[in-house]
Write an enzyme that holds these catalytic residues in place. Structure first.
Site, PDB file in Angstrom:
ATOM      1  N   ASP A   1     -15.159   1.358  -8.526  1.00 53.23           N
ATOM      2  CA  ASP A   1     -14.073   1.809  -8.851  1.00 53.23           C
ATOM      3  C   ASP A   1     -13.685   2.574  -8.019  1.00 53.23           C
ATOM      4  OD1 ASP A   1     -12.045   1.383 -11.260  1.00 53.23           O
ATOM      5  OD2 ASP A   1     -12.150   3.403 -10.155  1.00 53.23           O
TER       6      ASP A   1
ATOM      7  N   ASN B   1      -1.687   4.747  -4.431  1.00 53.56           N
ATOM      8  CA  ASN B   1      -0.197   4.146  -4.350  1.00 53.56           C
ATOM      9  C   ASN B   1       0.554   4.772  -5.030  1.00 53.56           C
ATOM     10  OD1 ASN B   1      -1.268   1.119  -4.383  1.00 53.56           O
ATOM     11  ND2 ASN B   1      -1.790   1.580  -6.827  1.00 53.56           N
TER      12      ASN B   1
ATOM     13  N   HIS C   1       2.287   1.244  -2.238  1.00 55.96           N
ATOM     14  CA  HIS C   1       1.693   0.125  -2.289  1.00 55.96           C
ATOM     15  C   HIS C   1       0.878  -0.474  -1.119  1.00 55.96           C
ATOM     16  CE1 HIS C   1       1.861   0.459  -7.615  1.00 55.96           C
ATOM     17  NE2 HIS C   1       2.769   0.696  -6.867  1.00 55.96           N
TER      18      HIS C   1
ATOM     19  N   ASP D   1      -2.561  -1.119  -0.922  1.00 57.69           N
ATOM     20  CA  ASP D   1      -3.783  -2.341  -0.374  1.00 57.69           C
ATOM     21  C   ASP D   1      -4.431  -2.722   0.446  1.00 57.69           C
ATOM     22  OD1 ASP D   1      -1.723  -3.639  -2.673  1.00 57.69           O
ATOM     23  OD2 ASP D   1      -0.920  -4.452  -1.770  1.00 57.69           O
TER      24      ASP D   1
ATOM     25  N   GLU E   1      -8.792  -1.860  -8.103  1.00 54.93           N
ATOM     26  CA  GLU E   1      -9.450  -1.551  -7.746  1.00 54.93           C
ATOM     27  C   GLU E   1     -11.381  -0.893  -8.510  1.00 54.93           C
ATOM     28  OE1 GLU E   1      -7.882   2.088 -10.796  1.00 54.93           O
ATOM     29  OE2 GLU E   1      -7.330  -0.087  -9.915  1.00 54.93           O
TER      30      GLU E   1
END
Length: 309
Positions: A187, A195, A200, A204, A230
């Site tokens: 994670d 973000n 965002h 990405d 994530e």
């Protein structure tokens, strides 16, 4: 000298003039019996409708053309989708076609044989390629649909469905072969902050960068899956606890050292990783849940670390 002849076929505008060619060409096959072009087209129409598997479509097409025209090799490529198939052995004389339909590129196909291709042979090939059009297009669409059903659209790794199936398969193999199986649950730390602060789109790109980093640390037989958000899972088949811990540490260190930038600004990225090796009494869900809990233990322990049990 090798003869290579190239052409582009647009199936929409050319339509290959099938009605003009169907009754005008007869080619001597290898076994010295004559077949009409119409008969070969009928056989292709029937056989190519039996499968949606791209490899099988091309194999069936080649077998008919080999018998009809004495071809030695068919080679198909579609750049961008990492598709390349060769059937048979390449020979001296070659001709190739770039195929398009409805504005879409369907790939490049090359034929080769020992004897030179004359105009009649090329006309015949172009006619028979018309029979390949829709089976090829349908096979490509099927392949794309299957890929999308099992792969995360953003990162390209397997999705949750693919992970469930792969884990079920690997656990069964581990039990049957009495081999070791290890999992990593990874994670990204403080991903929400990336973000929120950078947007965002940046998030990405960070996910894709982490996936590439993880892949570079693995063997070709290892699988990576995106569980959601994530969080990722890595399956390490035939891997004992000590080796799995080394892989996890290698991944953790590589992510920490990764140079990730957005608009010229460097962003530090780290990850917390749980490491679990399947116990004899554990099934799919048990080993995955234990590994997930170990990842959260790494989070509670300060992040940017691995937790092993």
């Amino acid at each position: 000298m090798t003869l290579t002849q190239g052409n582009t076929i647009d199936f929409d505008s050319a339509r290959l003039k099938l009605s003009e060619n169907m009754t005008s060409v007869t080619v001597m096959p290898a076994e010295n019996r004559q077949l009409s072009l119409t008969a070969v087209q009928d056989k292709l129409t029937r056989s190519l409708q039996t499968t949606l598997e791209l490899d099988r479509v091309l194999e069936l097409f080649f077998q008919e053309l080999r018998a009809f025209m004495g071809l030695d090799c068919l080679e198909y490529r579609l750049e961008g989708r990492d598709l390349h198939q060769r059937i048979g052995q390449s020979s001296l004389h070659r001709c190739s076609y770039r195929m398009t339909h409805a504005g879409s590129f369907l790939g490049e196909i090359q034929f080769s044989r020992k004897k030179r291709f004359n105009e009649t042979h090329l006309k015949t090939l172009e006619t028979l390629l018309g029979n390949l059009l829709y089976p090829l297009r349908n096979a490509l669409l099927y392949r794309e649909a299957a890929y999308c059903a099992h792969n995360d659209s953003l990162t390209g790794v397997g999705n949750r469905l693919a992970m469930d199936r792969a884990l079920d398969r690997e656990v069964k193999l581990s039990i049957r072969n009495r081999s070791t199986l290890s999992l990593l649950v990874l994670d990204i730390d403080y991903f929400k902050q990336i973000n929120d602060q950078y947007g965002h789109a940046c998030g990405d790109e960070a996910l894709k960068a982490v996936v590439n980093c993880v892949r570079n640390c693995l063997r070709g037989v290892d699988d990576v899956f995106r569980m959601g958000g994530e969080e990722f899972v890595v399956l390490l088949s035939d891997t004992a606890a000590r080796e799995a811990r080394m892989v996890a540490e290698r991944i953790r260190s590589a992510i920490e050292e990764m140079q990730f930038q957005t608009d010229g600004v460097s962003i530090a990225i780290t990850a917390s990783i749980g490491v679990a090796t399947r116990r004899l009494d554990e099934g799919n869900r048990e080993v995955l849940d234990r590994c997930d809990k170990l990842m959260y233990s790494a989070k509670r322990g300060g992040r940017n670390r691995i937790a092993v049990q």
